[in-house]
Write a protein that holds these residues in place. Structure first.
Motif, mmCIF file in Angstrom:
data_model
loop_
_atom_site.group_PDB
_atom_site.id
_atom_site.type_symbol
_atom_site.label_atom_id
_atom_site.label_comp_id
_atom_site.label_asym_id
_atom_site.label_seq_id
_atom_site.Cartn_x
_atom_site.Cartn_y
_atom_site.Cartn_z
ATOM 1 N N ARG A 51 71.102 13.159 45.306
ATOM 2 C CA ARG A 51 71.532 14.230 45.176
ATOM 3 C C ARG A 51 71.684 14.268 43.637
ATOM 4 N NH1 ARG A 51 76.972 13.564 49.369
ATOM 5 N NH2 ARG A 51 75.809 14.841 51.009
ATOM 6 N N VAL A 52 72.441 13.203 43.086
ATOM 7 C CA VAL A 52 72.051 13.014 41.307
ATOM 8 C C VAL A 52 70.844 13.311 40.579
ATOM 9 C CG1 VAL A 52 71.822 11.635 39.189
ATOM 10 C CG2 VAL A 52 74.328 11.303 40.882
ATOM 11 N N GLU A 53 69.843 13.514 41.231
ATOM 12 C CA GLU A 53 68.765 13.977 41.475
ATOM 13 C C GLU A 53 68.673 14.676 41.073
ATOM 14 O OE1 GLU A 53 64.058 13.090 41.774
ATOM 15 O OE2 GLU A 53 65.713 11.365 42.350
ATOM 16 N N ILE A 54 68.742 15.594 41.850
ATOM 17 C CA ILE A 54 69.024 17.398 41.811
ATOM 18 C C ILE A 54 69.377 17.850 41.543
ATOM 19 C CG2 ILE A 54 69.263 18.687 44.315
ATOM 20 C CD1 ILE A 54 68.531 16.842 46.381
ATOM 21 N N ALA A 55 70.766 17.540 41.308
ATOM 22 C CA ALA A 55 71.724 17.850 40.347
ATOM 23 C C ALA A 55 71.251 18.121 38.821
ATOM 24 C CB ALA A 55 72.872 17.595 40.540
ATOM 25 N N SER A 56 70.757 17.329 38.608
ATOM 26 C CA SER A 56 70.152 17.509 37.632
ATOM 27 C C SER A 56 68.584 18.206 36.992
ATOM 28 C CB SER A 56 68.925 15.540 36.897
ATOM 29 O OG SER A 56 68.042 15.073 37.831
ATOM 30 N N ARG A 57 67.597 18.170 37.967
ATOM 31 C CA ARG A 57 66.607 18.988 38.055
ATOM 32 C C ARG A 57 67.371 21.261 38.464
ATOM 33 N NH1 ARG A 57 62.804 15.795 41.253
ATOM 34 N NH2 ARG A 57 62.162 14.683 39.767
ATOM 35 N N VAL A 58 68.417 20.219 38.645
ATOM 36 C CA VAL A 58 68.329 22.507 40.017
ATOM 37 C C VAL A 58 69.441 22.188 38.552
ATOM 38 C CG1 VAL A 58 69.729 23.174 41.152
ATOM 39 C CG2 VAL A 58 67.951 21.672 41.857
ATOM 40 N N PRO A 60 71.796 26.529 36.732
ATOM 41 C CA PRO A 60 71.747 27.347 37.034
ATOM 42 C C PRO A 60 70.344 28.884 36.698
ATOM 43 C CG PRO A 60 73.881 27.119 35.926
ATOM 44 C CD PRO A 60 72.685 25.759 35.729
ATOM 45 N N ASP A 61 69.871 28.124 35.109
ATOM 46 C CA ASP A 61 69.175 28.783 34.080
ATOM 47 C C ASP A 61 67.831 28.338 35.490
ATOM 48 O OD1 ASP A 61 70.230 29.684 32.316
ATOM 49 O OD2 ASP A 61 69.698 27.956 31.156
ATOM 50 N N ARG A 62 67.439 28.234 36.534
ATOM 51 C CA ARG A 62 66.847 27.517 37.063
ATOM 52 C C ARG A 62 66.081 28.119 38.110
ATOM 53 N NH1 ARG A 62 63.537 21.552 37.052
ATOM 54 N NH2 ARG A 62 62.167 23.017 38.318
ATOM 55 N N VAL A 63 67.657 27.744 39.028
ATOM 56 C CA VAL A 63 67.315 28.966 40.010
ATOM 57 C C VAL A 63 68.323 30.478 39.538
ATOM 58 C CG1 VAL A 63 70.057 29.333 41.655
ATOM 59 C CG2 VAL A 63 69.495 26.815 41.141
ATOM 60 N N TYR A 64 67.826 31.011 38.364
ATOM 61 C CA TYR A 64 68.343 32.463 38.166
ATOM 62 C C TYR A 64 66.719 32.373 37.858
ATOM 63 C CZ TYR A 64 68.285 36.600 36.006
ATOM 64 O OH TYR A 64 68.429 38.075 35.411
ATOM 65 N N ALA A 65 65.642 31.448 38.158
ATOM 66 C CA ALA A 65 64.308 32.147 37.391
ATOM 67 C C ALA A 65 63.576 31.725 38.934
ATOM 68 C CB ALA A 65 63.531 31.336 36.579
ATOM 69 N N MET A 66 63.902 31.039 39.644
ATOM 70 C CA MET A 66 63.264 31.519 40.752
ATOM 71 C C MET A 66 64.020 32.204 41.764
ATOM 72 S SD MET A 66 63.441 26.756 41.827
ATOM 73 C CE MET A 66 65.258 27.299 42.797
ATOM 74 N N ALA A 67 64.645 32.739 41.504
ATOM 75 C CA ALA A 67 65.814 33.302 42.535
ATOM 76 C C ALA A 67 64.963 34.896 41.620
ATOM 77 C CB ALA A 67 67.537 34.038 41.866
ATOM 78 N N SER A 68 64.877 35.011 40.151
ATOM 79 C CA SER A 68 64.220 36.530 39.973
ATOM 80 C C SER A 68 62.492 36.529 39.715
ATOM 81 C CB SER A 68 64.371 36.336 38.519
ATOM 82 O OG SER A 68 63.367 35.362 38.101
ATOM 83 N N ARG A 69 62.170 35.330 40.457
ATOM 84 C CA ARG A 69 60.556 35.209 40.915
ATOM 85 C C ARG A 69 60.288 36.059 42.601
ATOM 86 N NH1 ARG A 69 58.988 29.170 39.184
ATOM 87 N NH2 ARG A 69 60.771 29.189 40.193
ATOM 88 N N LEU A 70 61.792 36.080 43.398
ATOM 89 C CA LEU A 70 61.467 35.767 44.293
ATOM 90 C C LEU A 70 61.422 37.821 44.550
ATOM 91 C CD1 LEU A 70 63.112 34.079 45.647
ATOM 92 C CD2 LEU A 70 60.352 34.116 46.582
ATOM 93 N N GLY A 71 62.437 38.568 43.891
ATOM 94 C CA GLY A 71 62.225 39.935 43.657
ATOM 95 C C GLY A 71 64.396 39.883 43.861
#
Length: 125
Positions: A51-58, A60-71
């Motif tokens: 969970r700590v590793e996931i939280a460090s990798r995810v 808000p900027d990366r989530v926004y970037a991944m969501a924007s790539r999906l359209g």
């Protein structure tokens, strides 16, 4: 007399054997529960590390970037409450003012309280 003594000794030996077997099974069960508890604690530690590793990798900027790539994303279910797009006046107006003249807790008059009785029991006055 000798036969009774032999029967007594054999029955005491049998009872002792059964007692030792039951005690051994109980000790074994406690040992297995302790091992399972240790494994659960180890899995919990591993889970928290992941969970700590996931939280460090995810972030808000990366989530926004991944969501924007999906359209353009559309919610799966429509919310049951008005959103800021539906009612912009709610956002602009803000929350209603707090009225401290009203009591926070209200009590019902005694006439509004109805007695409750169980089936087969007389209602209380």
């Amino acid at each position: 007399m000798f036969a009774k003594l032999v029967a007594l000794i054999l029955s005491l030996g049998l009872i002792a054997t059964v007692l030792l077997t039951v005690r051994h099974q109980r000790i074994r069960a406690v040992n297995e529960m302790a091992q399972i508890s240790r494994r659960v604690a180890e899995h919990d530690r591993t889970l928290w590390k992941l969970r700590v590793e996931i939280a460090s990798r995810v972030t808000p900027d990366r989530v926004y970037a991944m969501a924007s790539r999906l359209g353009h994303l559309v919610p799966l279910a429509q919310p049951k409450w008005p959103t800021s797009q539906d009612r912009p006046d709610l956002v602009a107006a803000g929350p209603p003012p707090f009225d401290d003249s009203r009591p926070l807790l209200t009590t019902a008059p005694d006439s509004a309280i109805q007695p409750v009785s169980m089936p087969g029991q007389e209602p209380r006055p």
